[in-house]
Scaffold this motif. Structure first.
Motif, PDB file in Angstrom:
ATOM      1  N   SER A  25     -26.426  14.528   8.578  1.00 49.07           N
ATOM      2  CA  SER A  25     -27.083  15.149   8.064  1.00 49.07           C
ATOM      3  C   SER A  25     -27.575  16.813   7.620  1.00 49.07           C
ATOM      4  CB  SER A  25     -28.054  14.746   6.463  1.00 49.07           C
ATOM      5  OG  SER A  25     -27.993  14.995   5.205  1.00 49.07           O
ATOM      6  N   VAL A  26     -27.027  17.761   7.658  1.00 41.57           N
ATOM      7  CA  VAL A  26     -28.478  19.077   7.435  1.00 41.57           C
ATOM      8  C   VAL A  26     -28.630  19.618   6.544  1.00 41.57           C
ATOM      9  CG1 VAL A  26     -27.511  21.595   8.715  1.00 41.57           C
ATOM     10  CG2 VAL A  26     -26.331  19.681   9.352  1.00 41.57           C
ATOM     11  N   THR A  27     -29.823  20.171   7.090  1.00 38.52           N
ATOM     12  CA  THR A  27     -30.636  21.464   5.744  1.00 38.52           C
ATOM     13  C   THR A  27     -31.088  22.211   6.535  1.00 38.52           C
ATOM     14  OG1 THR A  27     -32.834  19.559   6.147  1.00 38.52           O
ATOM     15  CG2 THR A  27     -31.152  18.430   4.887  1.00 38.52           C
ATOM     16  N   TYR A  28     -32.070  23.323   5.457  1.00 40.20           N
ATOM     17  CA  TYR A  28     -32.275  23.786   5.981  1.00 40.20           C
ATOM     18  C   TYR A  28     -34.032  24.431   6.005  1.00 40.20           C
ATOM     19  CZ  TYR A  28     -27.609  25.471   7.812  1.00 40.20           C
ATOM     20  OH  TYR A  28     -26.230  24.410   8.067  1.00 40.20           O
ATOM     21  N   LYS A  29     -34.421  25.023   6.858  1.00 43.51           N
ATOM     22  CA  LYS A  29     -35.876  25.003   7.073  1.00 43.51           C
ATOM     23  C   LYS A  29     -35.976  27.204   6.007  1.00 43.51           C
ATOM     24  CE  LYS A  29     -36.645  22.958  11.126  1.00 43.51           C
ATOM     25  NZ  LYS A  29     -37.443  22.544  12.745  1.00 43.51           N
ATOM     26  N   ARG A  30     -37.457  26.921   5.768  1.00 40.29           N
ATOM     27  CA  ARG A  30     -37.740  28.173   5.527  1.00 40.29           C
ATOM     28  C   ARG A  30     -37.286  29.233   6.301  1.00 40.29           C
ATOM     29  NH1 ARG A  30     -43.654  27.339   3.521  1.00 40.29           N
ATOM     30  NH2 ARG A  30     -43.191  26.262   2.134  1.00 40.29           N
ATOM     31  N   ASP A  31     -37.313  29.176   7.584  1.00 41.11           N
ATOM     32  CA  ASP A  31     -36.599  30.468   8.637  1.00 41.11           C
ATOM     33  C   ASP A  31     -35.305  30.124   8.290  1.00 41.11           C
ATOM     34  OD1 ASP A  31     -36.559  28.340   9.668  1.00 41.11           O
ATOM     35  OD2 ASP A  31     -37.597  28.822  11.987  1.00 41.11           O
ATOM     36  N   ALA A  32     -33.932  29.437   7.762  1.00 39.88           N
ATOM     37  CA  ALA A  32     -32.830  29.441   8.011  1.00 39.88           C
ATOM     38  C   ALA A  32     -32.509  28.837   8.445  1.00 39.88           C
ATOM     39  CB  ALA A  32     -32.171  30.733   7.238  1.00 39.88           C
ATOM     40  N   SER A  33     -33.424  27.903   9.862  1.00 42.34           N
ATOM     41  CA  SER A  33     -32.200  27.423  11.005  1.00 42.34           C
ATOM     42  C   SER A  33     -32.252  26.164  10.245  1.00 42.34           C
ATOM     43  CB  SER A  33     -33.645  27.549  11.755  1.00 42.34           C
ATOM     44  OG  SER A  33     -35.319  26.353  11.559  1.00 42.34           O
ATOM     45  N   PRO A  34     -31.424  25.306  11.127  1.00 41.17           N
ATOM     46  CA  PRO A  34     -31.068  24.130  10.540  1.00 41.17           C
ATOM     47  C   PRO A  34     -31.404  23.222  11.079  1.00 41.17           C
ATOM     48  CG  PRO A  34     -29.419  24.686  12.191  1.00 41.17           C
ATOM     49  CD  PRO A  34     -30.371  25.410  11.687  1.00 41.17           C
ATOM     50  N   VAL A  35     -31.649  21.811  10.731  1.00 37.61           N
ATOM     51  CA  VAL A  35     -32.244  20.706  10.543  1.00 37.61           C
ATOM     52  C   VAL A  35     -31.982  19.424  10.273  1.00 37.61           C
ATOM     53  CG1 VAL A  35     -33.564  20.655   8.567  1.00 37.61           C
ATOM     54  CG2 VAL A  35     -34.722  19.438  10.953  1.00 37.61           C
ATOM     55  N   THR A  36     -31.478  18.624  10.765  1.00 37.35           N
ATOM     56  CA  THR A  36     -31.003  17.521  11.115  1.00 37.35           C
ATOM     57  C   THR A  36     -31.555  15.709  10.789  1.00 37.35           C
ATOM     58  OG1 THR A  36     -30.248  16.678  13.156  1.00 37.35           O
ATOM     59  CG2 THR A  36     -28.552  18.933  12.155  1.00 37.35           C
ATOM     60  N   ALA A  38     -30.972  13.063  12.960  1.00 35.83           N
ATOM     61  CA  ALA A  38     -31.610  13.315  14.243  1.00 35.83           C
ATOM     62  C   ALA A  38     -32.883  14.014  14.784  1.00 35.83           C
ATOM     63  CB  ALA A  38     -30.226  13.990  15.126  1.00 35.83           C
ATOM     64  N   ASP A  39     -32.782  15.584  15.046  1.00 34.16           N
ATOM     65  CA  ASP A  39     -33.936  15.798  14.410  1.00 34.16           C
ATOM     66  C   ASP A  39     -35.354  14.782  14.032  1.00 34.16           C
ATOM     67  OD1 ASP A  39     -33.856  18.888  15.053  1.00 34.16           O
ATOM     68  OD2 ASP A  39     -31.750  18.222  14.023  1.00 34.16           O
ATOM     69  N   HIS A  40     -35.911  14.586  13.064  1.00 36.91           N
ATOM     70  CA  HIS A  40     -36.211  13.568  12.668  1.00 36.91           C
ATOM     71  C   HIS A  40     -36.636  12.365  13.233  1.00 36.91           C
ATOM     72  CE1 HIS A  40     -37.408  16.813   9.219  1.00 36.91           C
ATOM     73  NE2 HIS A  40     -36.433  16.807   9.054  1.00 36.91           N
ATOM     74  N   ARG A  41     -35.194  11.695  13.272  1.00 38.78           N
ATOM     75  CA  ARG A  41     -35.233  10.406  13.769  1.00 38.78           C
ATOM     76  C   ARG A  41     -35.876  10.588  15.213  1.00 38.78           C
ATOM     77  NH1 ARG A  41     -30.368   6.471  14.462  1.00 38.78           N
ATOM     78  NH2 ARG A  41     -31.468   4.446  15.141  1.00 38.78           N
ATOM     79  N   ALA A  42     -35.482  11.477  16.040  1.00 37.67           N
ATOM     80  CA  ALA A  42     -35.634  11.542  17.293  1.00 37.67           C
ATOM     81  C   ALA A  42     -37.733  12.031  17.722  1.00 37.67           C
ATOM     82  CB  ALA A  42     -34.806  12.911  18.001  1.00 37.67           C
ATOM     83  N   GLU A  43     -37.916  13.031  16.835  1.00 39.72           N
ATOM     84  CA  GLU A  43     -38.795  12.854  16.416  1.00 39.72           C
ATOM     85  C   GLU A  43     -40.100  11.777  16.923  1.00 39.72           C
ATOM     86  OE1 GLU A  43     -40.462  17.133  16.155  1.00 39.72           O
ATOM     87  OE2 GLU A  43     -41.527  16.400  14.489  1.00 39.72           O
ATOM     88  N   ALA A  61     -45.101  18.893  17.926  1.00 39.42           N
ATOM     89  CA  ALA A  61     -43.957  18.761  17.792  1.00 39.42           C
ATOM     90  C   ALA A  61     -43.261  19.844  16.839  1.00 39.42           C
ATOM     91  CB  ALA A  61     -43.558  17.013  17.646  1.00 39.42           C
ATOM     92  N   GLU A  62     -42.397  20.063  16.646  1.00 32.45           N
ATOM     93  CA  GLU A  62     -41.632  20.803  16.304  1.00 32.45           C
ATOM     94  C   GLU A  62     -40.989  20.534  14.274  1.00 32.45           C
ATOM     95  OE1 GLU A  62     -37.149  24.138  15.714  1.00 32.45           O
ATOM     96  OE2 GLU A  62     -37.245  22.028  16.821  1.00 32.45           O
ATOM     97  N   GLU A  63     -40.788  19.467  14.356  1.00 30.99           N
ATOM     98  CA  GLU A  63     -40.882  18.694  12.779  1.00 30.99           C
ATOM     99  C   GLU A  63     -42.395  19.003  12.265  1.00 30.99           C
ATOM    100  OE1 GLU A  63     -38.047  19.656  11.886  1.00 30.99           O
ATOM    101  OE2 GLU A  63     -37.457  19.774  13.653  1.00 30.99           O
ATOM    102  N   GLU A  64     -43.621  18.729  13.240  1.00 28.53           N
ATOM    103  CA  GLU A  64     -44.803  18.376  12.807  1.00 28.53           C
ATOM    104  C   GLU A  64     -45.241  19.419  12.147  1.00 28.53           C
ATOM    105  OE1 GLU A  64     -46.689  14.945  12.699  1.00 28.53           O
ATOM    106  OE2 GLU A  64     -44.736  14.784  11.705  1.00 28.53           O
ATOM    107  N   VAL A  65     -44.827  20.388  12.639  1.00 31.95           N
ATOM    108  CA  VAL A  65     -45.296  21.943  12.992  1.00 31.95           C
ATOM    109  C   VAL A  65     -44.777  22.693  11.311  1.00 31.95           C
ATOM    110  CG1 VAL A  65     -45.700  24.317  13.946  1.00 31.95           C
ATOM    111  CG2 VAL A  65     -45.933  22.148  15.354  1.00 31.95           C
ATOM    112  N   ALA A  66     -43.786  22.331  11.083  1.00 31.99           N
ATOM    113  CA  ALA A  66     -42.643  22.652  10.043  1.00 31.99           C
ATOM    114  C   ALA A  66     -42.916  21.943   8.751  1.00 31.99           C
ATOM    115  CB  ALA A  66     -41.325  22.531  10.078  1.00 31.99           C
ATOM    116  N   ALA A  67     -43.924  21.080   9.140  1.00 33.92           N
ATOM    117  CA  ALA A  67     -44.737  20.711   7.685  1.00 33.92           C
ATOM    118  C   ALA A  67     -45.914  20.833   7.427  1.00 33.92           C
ATOM    119  CB  ALA A  67     -44.413  18.901   8.136  1.00 33.92           C
TER     120      ALA A  67
END
Length: 258
Positions: A25-36, A38-43, A61-67
């Protein structure tokens, strides 16, 4: 420590492959980069493992910083985690995506693990030794092999980004007289330099520290280097930069042995 990081990367990779096979399942961050998913589960897997084994070492961690969740790293050694580097590769069902865990001490990447689950390859480094192994059924198969950069010959092989190449990169290769190049996704470029199958990786487009730390640690342990365009070793833990965001890298050139 290295065995724990390897085991965590392997567990995260197994979770990634489950989602890869089922369809992400794909969504997009503020910078338009994709996140799935899988990114969240692995992190989540990696963060839990690191918190259990190394509760006193902060993790960026990437997704933590994004949050908006960034730990205090001032004067401390810390982990940099990219749970799924090469998300575009992952979404497009290309095999060039990786799990990345790097340890930073005094601004330098000293320990790293890069796992490419779709390729069945894991690379790691600590204490100045870089190694790789095949992976089968979520575990290293057979013996680990020590790897090292090769000396650059008369016809160097360059690696470029598959999705983030730039006119400046093309100009650099032309100016250096480098005719042979291959586009590769994710942090695998560092690993290919480290194992001696390529010679140089110029990156004249945006990266973040979690994109590069683990692979850079492996490259340096294998005898290579990563330098800014000013010829300074790429540093980690960059905060409050006047011309860019926290943890953003400048342009750099990674290379094997000269």
């Amino acid at each position: 420590m290295l065995e724990i990081l390897e085991a965590s990367a392997l567990a995260a990779g197994q979770a990634i492959m489950e989602i890869y096979l089922a369809g992400p399942s794909v969504t997009y961050k503020r910078d338009a980069s994709p996140v799935t998913d899988a990114d969240h589960r692995a992190e989540r897997i990696i963060l839990a493992d690191l918190a259990a084994a190394f509760p006193d070492i902060p993790v960026v961690a990437e997704e933590e910083v994004a949050a908006g969740r960034v730990p205090d790293i001032a004067g401390k050694r810390f982990f940099l985690v990219d749970p799924l580097d090469g998300t575009k590769e992952f979404v497009k069902r290309n095999s060039h995506f990786t799990v990345n865990i790097g340890l930073i001490e005094n601004g330098e990447p000293v320990t790293g693990v890069v796992y490419a689950p779709a390729l069945g390859l894991i690379y790691s480094a600590a204490a100045g030794r870089a190694k790789k192994a095949l992976v089968e059924n979520g575990k290293p198969a057979g013996q680990w092999t020590t790897i090292g950069c090769r000396r650059c010959g008369d016809r160097p092989m360059a690696l470029t980004s598959r999705w983030h190449n730039s006119p400046e990169t093309v100009s650099f290769l032309t100016d250096q007289g480098i005719e042979d190049s291959e586009a590769v996704g994710s942090s695998l470029k560092f690993c290919l330099l480290a194992e001696g199958t390529a010679d140089i990786y110029p990156r004249f487009s945006r990266t973040m520290e979690w994109d590069t730390a683990a692979g850079d640690a492996i490259l340096r342990a294998a005898g290579g280097e990563t330098l800014t365009t000013a010829g300074i070793s790429l540093a980690y833990g960059k905060r409050n930069q006047p011309d860019d965001s926290d943890f953003a890298n400048p342009w750099f050139i990674s290379r094997g042995r000269a």
